[in-house]
Design a protein around this motif. Structure first.
Motif, PDB file in Angstrom:
ATOM      1  N   GLY C 450     -10.987  30.166 -31.542  1.00  0.00           N
ATOM      2  CA  GLY C 450      -9.865  29.866 -30.925  1.00  0.00           C
ATOM      3  C   GLY C 450      -8.831  29.538 -31.776  1.00  0.00           C
ATOM      4  O   GLY C 450      -7.673  30.010 -31.401  1.00  0.00           O
ATOM      5  N   SER C 451      -8.975  28.734 -32.790  1.00  0.00           N
ATOM      6  CA  SER C 451      -7.944  28.401 -33.732  1.00  0.00           C
ATOM      7  C   SER C 451      -7.201  29.704 -34.436  1.00  0.00           C
ATOM      8  O   SER C 451      -6.100  29.848 -34.535  1.00  0.00           O
ATOM      9  N   GLY C 452      -8.166  30.729 -34.757  1.00  0.00           N
ATOM     10  CA  GLY C 452      -7.868  31.856 -35.496  1.00  0.00           C
ATOM     11  C   GLY C 452      -7.006  32.530 -34.710  1.00  0.00           C
ATOM     12  O   GLY C 452      -5.817  33.237 -35.027  1.00  0.00           O
ATOM     13  N   ILE C 453      -7.236  32.718 -33.370  1.00  0.00           N
ATOM     14  CA  ILE C 453      -6.594  33.282 -32.451  1.00  0.00           C
ATOM     15  C   ILE C 453      -4.930  32.737 -32.294  1.00  0.00           C
ATOM     16  O   ILE C 453      -4.007  33.402 -32.006  1.00  0.00           O
ATOM     17  N   ALA C 454      -5.081  31.304 -32.057  1.00  0.00           N
ATOM     18  CA  ALA C 454      -3.766  30.560 -32.304  1.00  0.00           C
ATOM     19  C   ALA C 454      -2.855  31.283 -33.610  1.00  0.00           C
ATOM     20  O   ALA C 454      -1.916  31.189 -33.358  1.00  0.00           O
ATOM     21  N   GLY C 455      -3.647  31.170 -34.627  1.00  0.00           N
ATOM     22  CA  GLY C 455      -2.938  31.629 -35.730  1.00  0.00           C
ATOM     23  C   GLY C 455      -2.350  32.988 -35.826  1.00  0.00           C
ATOM     24  O   GLY C 455      -1.228  33.301 -36.024  1.00  0.00           O
ATOM     25  N   ILE C 456      -3.040  34.017 -34.918  1.00  0.00           N
ATOM     26  CA  ILE C 456      -2.332  35.233 -34.920  1.00  0.00           C
ATOM     27  C   ILE C 456      -1.207  35.223 -33.774  1.00  0.00           C
ATOM     28  O   ILE C 456      -0.185  35.994 -33.971  1.00  0.00           O
ATOM     29  N   ALA C 457      -1.361  34.387 -32.913  1.00  0.00           N
ATOM     30  CA  ALA C 457      -0.295  34.158 -31.986  1.00  0.00           C
ATOM     31  C   ALA C 457       0.874  33.773 -32.638  1.00  0.00           C
ATOM     32  O   ALA C 457       1.982  34.166 -32.464  1.00  0.00           O
ATOM     33  N   GLY C 458       0.483  32.813 -33.741  1.00  0.00           N
ATOM     34  CA  GLY C 458       1.930  32.369 -34.588  1.00  0.00           C
ATOM     35  C   GLY C 458       2.515  33.498 -35.127  1.00  0.00           C
ATOM     36  O   GLY C 458       3.770  33.722 -35.422  1.00  0.00           O
ATOM     37  N   VAL C 459       1.681  34.665 -35.683  1.00  0.00           N
ATOM     38  CA  VAL C 459       2.526  35.672 -36.411  1.00  0.00           C
ATOM     39  C   VAL C 459       3.174  36.321 -35.536  1.00  0.00           C
ATOM     40  O   VAL C 459       4.539  36.781 -35.633  1.00  0.00           O
ATOM     41  N   ALA C 460       2.880  36.582 -34.085  1.00  0.00           N
ATOM     42  CA  ALA C 460       3.843  37.155 -33.124  1.00  0.00           C
ATOM     43  C   ALA C 460       4.863  36.255 -32.875  1.00  0.00           C
ATOM     44  O   ALA C 460       5.850  36.844 -32.665  1.00  0.00           O
ATOM     45  N   LEU C 461       4.582  34.920 -32.546  1.00  0.00           N
ATOM     46  CA  LEU C 461       5.532  34.362 -32.201  1.00  0.00           C
ATOM     47  C   LEU C 461       6.816  34.066 -33.152  1.00  0.00           C
ATOM     48  O   LEU C 461       7.896  33.814 -32.953  1.00  0.00           O
ATOM     49  N   SER C 462       6.406  34.277 -34.355  1.00  0.00           N
ATOM     50  CA  SER C 462       7.369  34.108 -35.452  1.00  0.00           C
ATOM     51  C   SER C 462       8.475  35.192 -35.206  1.00  0.00           C
ATOM     52  O   SER C 462       9.514  35.209 -35.997  1.00  0.00           O
ATOM     53  N   GLN C 463       8.320  36.113 -34.666  1.00  0.00           N
ATOM     54  CA  GLN C 463       9.247  37.291 -34.461  1.00  0.00           C
ATOM     55  C   GLN C 463      10.265  36.913 -33.308  1.00  0.00           C
ATOM     56  O   GLN C 463      11.211  37.581 -33.343  1.00  0.00           O
ATOM     57  N   ILE C 464       9.778  36.028 -32.510  1.00  0.00           N
ATOM     58  CA  ILE C 464      10.895  35.614 -31.380  1.00  0.00           C
ATOM     59  C   ILE C 464      11.059  34.458 -31.394  1.00  0.00           C
ATOM     60  O   ILE C 464      12.012  33.914 -30.325  1.00  0.00           O
ATOM     61  N   ASP C 465      10.700  33.611 -31.976  1.00  0.00           N
ATOM     62  CA  ASP C 465      11.157  32.043 -31.955  1.00  0.00           C
ATOM     63  C   ASP C 465      11.626  31.779 -33.406  1.00  0.00           C
ATOM     64  O   ASP C 465      11.270  32.209 -34.415  1.00  0.00           O
ATOM     65  N   ASN C 466      11.709  30.286 -33.379  1.00  0.00           N
ATOM     66  CA  ASN C 466      12.218  29.793 -34.831  1.00  0.00           C
ATOM     67  C   ASN C 466      10.987  29.120 -35.287  1.00  0.00           C
ATOM     68  O   ASN C 466      10.065  28.713 -34.611  1.00  0.00           O
ATOM     69  N   VAL C 467      10.765  29.448 -36.441  1.00  0.00           N
ATOM     70  CA  VAL C 467       9.590  28.981 -37.180  1.00  0.00           C
ATOM     71  C   VAL C 467      10.136  27.601 -38.002  1.00  0.00           C
ATOM     72  O   VAL C 467      10.773  27.530 -39.020  1.00  0.00           O
ATOM     73  N   SER C 468       9.530  26.530 -37.139  1.00  0.00           N
ATOM     74  CA  SER C 468      10.083  25.235 -37.779  1.00  0.00           C
ATOM     75  C   SER C 468       8.625  24.239 -37.351  1.00  0.00           C
ATOM     76  O   SER C 468       7.779  24.646 -36.790  1.00  0.00           O
ATOM     77  N   PRO C 469       8.601  22.956 -38.004  1.00  0.00           N
ATOM     78  CA  PRO C 469       7.497  22.451 -37.955  1.00  0.00           C
ATOM     79  C   PRO C 469       7.084  22.002 -36.325  1.00  0.00           C
ATOM     80  O   PRO C 469       6.050  21.626 -36.080  1.00  0.00           O
ATOM     81  N   ASN C 470       8.302  22.183 -35.482  1.00  0.00           N
ATOM     82  CA  ASN C 470       8.081  21.761 -34.050  1.00  0.00           C
ATOM     83  C   ASN C 470       7.432  23.185 -33.222  1.00  0.00           C
ATOM     84  O   ASN C 470       7.367  22.639 -31.907  1.00  0.00           O
ATOM     85  N   LEU C 471       7.338  23.908 -33.999  1.00  0.00           N
ATOM     86  CA  LEU C 471       6.922  25.286 -33.148  1.00  0.00           C
ATOM     87  C   LEU C 471       5.823  25.090 -32.160  1.00  0.00           C
ATOM     88  O   LEU C 471       5.908  25.364 -31.065  1.00  0.00           O
TER      89      LEU C 471
END
Lengths: 395, 250, 546
Positions: C450-471
Motif C-alpha cells: 500500500g505504501s509503495g503504491i502511494a510512493g509511485i502515486a507521488g511520482v505521478a503527482l509530482s508532475q501536476i502538483d507542487n512538491v512540498s512537505p505539505n503535498l
C-alpha cells in the motif's frame, strides 16, 4: 433535581481539583494586578493571557474526553465546534468596534466595507448584543452537532468511519470559511477587537477577568462533565463505549445517548472557543484545520482519557511543552508532537492520570487481598489477576 | 393463520434472509405459545443465530412475518424497541460490561425508563436496590456485587448476563448457548435456573449440548439450512432419520 | 469599409504566412524574388500587375508581406537606388523594413521614398496573388492555416479567391475548411437568401464555437432584414450547434473529471488496501505520496548533475525507487508501530498521525519548506485536440498510468499467492491465521505494498502538483473520502468511487466554483455515509460483523 444532579459531581477528589483551580483563578490575576511590574511575584500580562489560553484548551479537552473517553466516539472535528464558538464571539467583538475601524463604518466591519458590501448580512443581526452572542456560542456549535450527530448516529456510523467524517466536516467548514463571500472575513478572519462588554480587551484588568472567566468555565465544565459521567447516563455511555450492540439489546437507544453527549460536548467546545478569541485577539479559518482537531485529541490521550482531571492536565502539559518548544527549538516541535502521538498510544494507553490511578488501585487491591488472606481462604493473588484483567478490559 | 398468531408469544412465518446469495434463513416458520420453553438445535450454519438476529431486530428479513405477543410486527422495529417490548437476548459469547461492576451491570439492565434524560437524573430507589439484591441471589453473585464484571469467571459472566436479562423483566427470553464453556455442575445449575425462569416467562434456548437439552425436557425444534427440519420431543426428533443424517451423515 | 476589411484579410494572411516561415528560404530564390519585388516600383499599373502575377507564379510565401504592404500602400521604393521596402511612418520620415526578411533596414527621410501607387484593379490582383501564395501554396499545412484565417476574416472580397482555391484543392479536409470559409463569407455578403441558407447548412456542420457565433450573427441580421426563411434556418442551426457544443463541453468536463479521478485513485488505492486488509487507517499515507514525489525530485537532481541525457527517463527510474523507498518506510511503520496497536483502530489512527508529523518535519528539515521543482519529460508535455476536447499529455499519461497500476494491483491480488493470502485475511483474519497463513507477514507486506503504491502515486503527482512537505496532507482527506465512498475491501469500489468523485467535482465546479464544489462533495459524502455506512460496494453478511 438539577442541584441533586450536580451535587453528585462532588467527592473528595473533585473538591481537591476544584480547590486547585480556585487557587489558580485567584493567584494569577492577583499576581498581575496587585504587584508592581518589578516585584518578584508579579505575573506579566502575557503570562495571564497564555494561561487563559491554556484554560480554554483545557475546557476543549474536557469536551473531547466526554465523547471519546466515556462514549468511545473519537472526534477529529472538535476544532470546528471550538472555532464556531469563537466566531460567534468574534462577531460580537467585531460589532463592538463601531466607528473605530479603518473605514469608520458604524455598522459594517472593515472587511465588508472592503468587499463593497452595502449592508450587514442577515446572519450578523443581533450579534451586537452580548446575551444573544453568548447564546449563539452555545446554539451554533450545538445545532451543528445535533444535525451532524442525528444523521451519523442514527445510521450507526461508528469507529474510524465516524472519525473520518468528523474530519471531513471540519475540513468542509475550513474551506467554507476561507471564502470571502461567506461574510466571516475570509482568510483573515475577525480581528482588531477593541472592547468586550465596554472594557478594552487590551487592558490588564480585562485580561485578568477573562482569565478568571476561563478558569471558572473549566470548573463549571468539570462539574457538569463529572455529574454526567457519574449519573446512570454516564454508566450507559460507558456501556455504549464497551459493548454498543449489547446496550442496544438492553433497550437503550444508543443514538440518543450519543447525540446527547455529542451536543453537550460541542457546546462546551463552543464556550472554550468563545473565551479563547478575546484572549488571543483573532479568529480565522485556520482554527478549522483538521490538524488542530487531531492535536487536541492527543492532549486528552496524554492526560488520560476517561478521566476528567487527565484531560485538563494533558491540555495544559502539552500546550506548555508547545510554548516552550516553539520558543526554544521551533523546528523540533513537530518531531516532539509526532513522537508524543506514537509514544502515548504505544506505551501510555491510559495516559498519565490513568496510569497513576492504575498503580494506586493495584496498591489498594493488594492491601485488601492481604486482609482477605488473614480472614478467609481466598486466593491472595486474585487482586493482581483482577487488576490485570481490569487493564485488559479497559483496552 | 392470524388466529394462530394471536394465541402465540412469538410467531414466525416464511422468514427468509440471505447474505450475498447465501440463504441463512429459508422460509422459516415457528410458533411459540405463551409460557412455553423451546429448545432449538441444529448443526453449524443452520441459521440459529440469524433467527435470533431477525427476532431481535439486528437483521431485517428479506421476506416473511414476525409477530410478538400476537399483534406486534417486529420487522418494523429496531433493537431498542424490541428490547423495550419485552424480548431479552443472551448472546453466544457472554457480553457483559466488563469495565463496570456487577451491580452497575444489573442496574443498567433494570426495567426503568430508557431515555437519556431519565437516566441523567435517575436516582436508584430502595425498591430497585431490593430487586437487584433478589437478582444477585438468583444468579448466585451476591458476594461479588462490587467486583468488576471483567473479574468474573466465564460461568459467572454467563449467569450475570442471565441476571441482566431477568432484570429487564422480559416476556420472552432468547438464550444463545447458555451452557457453552461451562463445567458439568454449572451446566446442571443453569438448566435449573432456566426452568425456574420459565415459570414466569417464555424462553427460547439455542443449544448444542444434548445432555443440557435433555435436562430441560422441553419441545425441540431442529433447524437445518435455514428452515425447520423436525419438531417434537427430544426422543422423537432424535429418532427421525433425517435429523440423524444431518447430524451424523455426510 | 470594404477596403478596411480586405486589408484585415490581407493582414491575417500575412501574419499566418510569417508564422509559416520556419523553413529557410533559399538564397537563390530570395535574390530572384527580391528583384521581382523591386520591379514592382517600375512602369505603370499594367506593368505592376504583371509583376504581381509573376510574384504569385513563384509560389514563394516570402513575398506575402510585400504584397500585403503594397495593398495597404505601405510599400515604397528608395529614390536613390530603386530598392523597395515596407515602410513604417516615423516622425520626420520612415523606418525601412526589408520586404523579405522583415528585418529593420534603416531609415529614410520623407523625400527619399516614393510610394508604389495602386488602383482597384491592382488591389484585386494583389488579393488573388495573396490567395495563390497562401490558399494555393504547395504546402498543405500552409493552406490549412490560410483557410482557417480566411474563415475568421469572413471577407466577401475573398469569395472569388476561395472558389479558385476550392477548384484546385485536393485535400478533402482543407476543402471542407475552404467551403466553410466561403459560407462564412457568403453569410456576410449580400448574396441571395437561398445561397445563404445553403451556407448556413455548411456552417452548422462545422459545429464549433465560431460556427455558433456566425449563426447567431446571421440570425440577428436576417431578422432585421426580414428574411424569415434564413432566420429560421439560422436559428435552428444555432441551437443545433449549441447542443453539440454542450455535448463537447460535457465531454471535456468528463475528461477533467477522469483526470482528477485518476489522481484520486492513485492516492487512494494504497489506502484502500491497508484499510481493507487491516482495518486500520494510515494517516501517514499522504506522507508516503510525498516521499514518492521527493524521490522523483532527487532522481532528477542526480540526472541533471551527472547524466542530463537521461532526463526523459527520469520518471521511469523514479518509479521503482519510489515504490521501494515508500514501501520500506511502510514496512518499518507496520513493524515498529502499527503491529503493537492491532485491534485498536482509533489508536492506530493517532499513532500514524504522529508518524505523519514526523515525516513531514523531517522532509522540511532536509529539503526546506519551499516547493521543489520537478521537471516534466518532453514526451509528457504538450497537448492534442480531439474534436472539441483539449487533452494534455501529462494528464493523459496519469490516467493511463493510474489504470495500469490498478490493473496490476487487481492482478496481483487475484492471481498470486500473496494476493490469495491478503484476500483471506481481509475476509476472515482468524480463520486465515488458523489455516497457517502468517498474518503478521501478510500485514507487513500489505502495508509495504500500500505504501509503495502511494510512493509511485507521488511520482505521478509530482508532475501536476507542487512538491512540498505539505503535498501528502492535501490528498489524505480526499483519499479517505474515495475509500469510504467506494466501500472498504473492494478495489473496484475504489476505482468507481475515485472516478465518480472526480467527475462530479468537475461538473459542479462551473456552477459552484472550485471551493464550493469541494464543500458540496464533502457534504454529499457525509450524507452518503449515513445512508450507506459501508460505502458503495460493501462486503455484506456476517463477515462484516466479526
Amino acid at each position: 433535581m438539577i442541584t441533586a444532579f450536580l451535587l453528585r459531581a462532588f467527592d473528595g477528589k473533585a473538591l481537591v481539583f476544584m480547590g486547585v483551580l480556585a487557587a489558580f483563578a485567584i493567584a494569577i490575576p492577583a499576581g498581575n494586578l496587585l504587584f508592581p511590574p518589578d516585584h518578584a511575584l508579579h505575573v506579566p500580562v502575557y503570562v495571564v493571557s497564555l494561561l487563559g489560553k491554556y484554560m480554554c484548551y483545557a475546557l476543549l479537552a474536557l469536551s473531547v474526553d466526554l465523547v471519546w473517553g466515556y462514549c468511545g466516539i473519537l472526534s477529529l472535528g472538535h476544532g470546528a465546534f471550538f472555532a464556531l464558538g469563537g466566531y460567534a464571539m468574534g462577531m460580537y467583538l467585531m460589532r463592538q468596534i463601531g466607528t473605530r475601524g479603518v473605514y469608520g463604518n458604524p455598522d459594517l466591519p472593515d472587511f465588508m466595507v472592503f468587499l463593497n458590501w452595502k449592508e450587514l448580512p442577515w446572519y450578523w443581526t443581533g450579534f451586537d448584543v452580548f446575551p444573544f452572542a453568548a447564546l449563539m456560542v452555545l446554539v451554533v456549535p450545538g445545532l451543528l452537532a445535533f444535525v451532524f450527530g442525528w444523521f451519523a448516529f442514527r445510521s450507526r456510523v461508528t469507529g474510524v468511519y465516524l472519525s473520518i467524517i468528523t474530519q471531513a466536516m471540519t475540513y468542509a467548514l475550513l474551506l467554507a470559511f476561507f471564502r470571502n463571500d461567506m461574510g466571516f472575513g475570509g482568510n483573515n478572519g475577525l480581528t482588531d477587537f477593541k472592547d468586550i462588554l465596554g472594557y478594552s480587551v487590551q487592558a490588564d484588568g480585562t485580561r485578568a477577568a477573562l482569565f478568571f472567566a476561563s478558569v471558572a468555565a473549566v470548573a463549571i465544565g468539570f462539574v457538569i462533565a463529572r455529574a454526567v459521567t457519574r449519573s446512570k447516563l454516564g454508566k450507559v455511555l460507558i456501556a455504549v463505549r464497551d459493548a454498543e450492540s449489547r446496550t442496544r439489546f438492553l433497550g437503550y437507544r444508543v443514538e440518543h445517548y450519543k447525540l446527547f453527549v455529542w451536543v453537550l460536548s460541542a457546546m462546551m467546545a463552543g464556550v472554550a472557543g468563545a473565551l479563547y478569541v478575546p484572549q488571543v485577539g483573532i479568529i480565522n479559518p485556520g482554527e478549522f484545520a483538521p490538524a488542530n482537531s487531531i492535536e487536541l485529541v492527543i492532549w486528552v490521550a496524554v492526560g488520560g482519557r476517561g478521566t476528567l482531571v487527565g484531560a485538563v492536565l494533558g491540555a495544559v502539559l502539552v500546550n506548555f511543552a508547545k510554548t516552550w518548544f516553539t520558543g526554544v527549538f521551533p523546528e523540533f516541535w513537530l518531531f516532539a508532537l509526532g513522537g508524543l502521538f506514537v509514544a502515548v498510544t504505544l506505551f501510555l494507553p491510559r495516559g498519565i492520570v490513568g496510569m497513576i490511578g492504575q498503580h494506586w488501585s493495584a496498591l489498594r487491591q493488594r492491601r485488601v487481598s492481604a486482609r482477605a488472606e488473614a480472614g478467609s481462604d481466598e486466593d491472595p493473588r486474585e487482586g493482581e489477576i483482577a487488576n490485570a484483567m481490569n487493564h485488559q478490559a479497559a483496552e | 393463520m392470524l388466529e394462530q398468531a394471536s394465541n402465540s408469544v412469538l410467531y414466525l412465518d416464511g422468514v427468509s434472509v440471505s447474505f450475498d446469495g447465501f440463504k441463512a434463513l429459508n422460509s422459516l416458520s415457528l410458533v411459540l405459545k405463551p409460557g412455553e420453553m423451546r429448545a432449538i438445535i441444529g448443526p453449524n450454519g443452520a441459521g440459529k443465530t440469524t433467527m435470533m438476529d431477525v427476532i431481535t431486530g439486528k437483521t431485517r428479513p428479506d421476506e416473511g412475518e414476525i409477530y410478538f405477543d400476537g399483534a406486534v410486527d417486529l420487522t418494523r422495529l429496531d433493537e431498542a424497541d424490541i428490547a423495550e417490548l419485552g424480548i431479552g437476548r443472551k448472546f453466544q459469547k457472554p457480553t457483559v460490561f466488563e469495565s463496570q461492576t456487577v451491580l452497575d451491570n444489573l442496574e443498567l439492565a433494570l426495567k426503568t425508563p430508557r431515555g437519556p434524560f431519565a437516566t441523567l437524573f435517575h436516582r436508584s430507589s430502595a425498591q430497585e436496590r431490593a430487586r437487584i439484591d433478589t437478582l444477585l441471589e438468583q444468579i448466585r453473585l451476591t458476594g461479588r456485587r462490587d467486583e468488576l464484571a471483567a473479574n468474573l469467571s466465564h460461568g459467572q459472566k454467563q449467569w450475570l448476563e442471565i441476571g441482566m436479562l431477568l432484570a429487564q423483566d422480559p416476556k420472552l427470553m432468547l438464550v444463545d448457548e447458555p451452557a457453552a464453556g461451562m463445567t458439568d455442575a454449572e451446566t446442571a445449575e443453569t438448566a435449573t435456573m432456566l426452568k425456574e425462569i420459565n415459570k414466569t416467562r417464555s424462553v427460547v434456548v439455542v443449544e448444542h449440548d444434548m445432555t443440557f437439552v435433555r435436562d430441560l425436557g422441553v419441545k425441540v425444534t431442529v433447524l437445518h439450512e435455514g428452515s425447520v427440519l423436525a419438531e417434537g420431543a427430544l426422543d422423537h426428533v432424535s429418532a427421525d432419520p433425517r435429523v440423524v443424517e444431518v447430524y451424523l451423515g455426510r | 469599409m470594404l477596403q478596411i476589411r480586405s486589408f484585415v484579410f490581407a493582414l491575417l494572411i500575412a501574419v499566418s504566412a510569417l508564422a509559416g516561415l520556419s523553413a529557410p528560404v533559399l538564397a537563390q530564390n530570395q535574390s530572384d524574388l527580391r528583384s521581382l519585388i523591386n520591379e514592382l516600383a517600375k512602369g505603370r499599373y499594367d506593368d505592376t500587375e504583371r509583376q504581381i502575377e509573376a510574384i504569385a507564379a513563384t509560389g514563394e510565401e516570402a513575398a506575402v508581406p510585400a504584397l500585403q504592404a503594397l495593398g495597404s500602400n505601405d510599400l515604397m521604393a528608395r529614390k536613390s537606388d530603386g530598392a523597395v521596402f515596407i515602410v513604417k511612418k516615423k516622425s520626420g520620415g520612415y523606418q525601412l523594413i526589408d520586404p523579405l526578411t522583415g528585418d529593420v533596414a534603416g531609415e529614410a527621410g520623407r523625400r527619399d521614398m516614393e510610394r508604389i501607387k495602386i488602383n482597384n484593379r491592382l488591389r484585386r490582383a494583389i488579393q488573388s496573388a495573396l490567395g495563390e501564395l497562401t490558399l494555393m501554396s504547395k504546402n498543405p499545412d500552409r493552406r490549412r492555416q490560410a483557410a482557417e484565417q480566411v474563415f475568421k476574416a469572413r471577407d466577401t472580397e475573398a469569395i472569388e479567391t476561395i472558389d479558385a482555391a476550392l477548384d484546385a484543392e485536393t485535400d478533402p479536409g482543407i476543402a471542407t475548411l475552404l467551403r466553410e470559409a466561403r459560407a462564412a463569407a457568403v453569410l456576410n455578403s449580400d448574396a441571395s437568401e437561398a445561397d445563404k441558407i445553403a451556407a448556413v447548412g455548411v456552417i452548422k456542420a462545422r459545429g464549433d464555437q465560431e460556427a455558433r457565433a456566425i449563426l447567431a450573427a446571421t440570425a440577428d441580421s436576417s431578422a432585421n432584414s426580414g428574411q424569415t426563411a434564413l432566420h429560421d434556418a439560422a436559428t435552428r442551426a444555432q441551437s443545433h450547434v449549441e447542443q453539440i457544443l454542450a455535448a463537447w463541453n460535457a465531454a471535456q468536463n468528463v475528461w477533467y473529471g477522469l483526470s482528477l479521478g485518476s489522481v484520486l485513485l492513485l492516492a487512494a488505492i494504497g489506502l484502500a488496501i491497508t484499510f481493507g486488509v487491516m482495518g486500520v487507517i494510515n494517516m501517514a499515507h499522504g506522507e508516503m505520496v510525498m516521499i514518492g514525489a521527493y524521490t522523483t525530485f532527487m532522481v532528477q537532481e542526480v540526472i541533471r548533475n551527472s547524466a542530463p541525457w537521461l532526463f526523459d527517463a527520469s520518471l521511469a527510474i523514479a518509479l521503482p525507487l519510489a515504490f521501494l523507498i515508500a514501501g520500506a518506510v511502510g514496512v518499518a511503520l507496520e513493524r515498529f508501530v502499527i503491529r503493537f496497536l492491532y485491534g485498536r483502530p482509533l489508536e492506530t489512527l493517532l499513532a500514524t498521525w504522529g508518524i505523519s508529523l514526523i515525516l513531514q518535519q523531517a522532509v522540511r528539515t532536509i529539503f526546506g519548506a519551499n516547493n521543489r521543482e520537478v521537471g516534466t519529460p518532453s514526451w509528457m508535455s504538450g497537448l492534442t485536440e480531439v474534436g472539441g476536447l483539449t487533452i494534455t499529455y501529462n494528464r493523459l499519461a496519469i490516467i493511463i498510468f493510474s489504470l495500469v497500476v490498478f490493473g496490476v494491483l487487481i492482478t496481483v491480488l487475484k492471481s498470486t499467492r500473496f494476493g490469495l493470502y491478503t484476500r483471506a485475511v481481509t475476509q476472515n483474519r482468524r480463520m486465515a491465521s488458523s489455516m497457517g497463513i502468517r498474518t503478521p507477514w501478510v500485514d507487513a507486506m500489505t502495508f509495504g505494498l500500500g505504501s509503495g503504491i502511494a510512493g509511485i502515486a507521488g511520482v505521478a503527482l509530482s508532475q501536476i502538483d507542487n512538491v512540498s512537505p505539505n503535498l501528502g496532507q492535501s490528498y489524505i482527506i480526499d483519499s479517505f473520502m474515495v475509500v469510504v465512498f467506494g466501500g472498504v475491501g473492494n478495489l473496484w469500489g475504489t476505482l468507481v468511487g475515485a472516478m465518480t468523485l472526480g467527475v462530479v467535482n468537475k461538473f459542479l465546479e462551473p456552477y459552484a466554483g472550485a471551493v464550493l464544489a469541494k464543500i458540496l462533495l464533502l457534504v454529499f459524502i457525509i450524507l452518503f455515509i449515513q445512508k450507506r455506512p459501508r460505502g458503495l460496494f460493501a462486503l455484506k453478511g456476517r463477515a462484516v460483523e466479526a
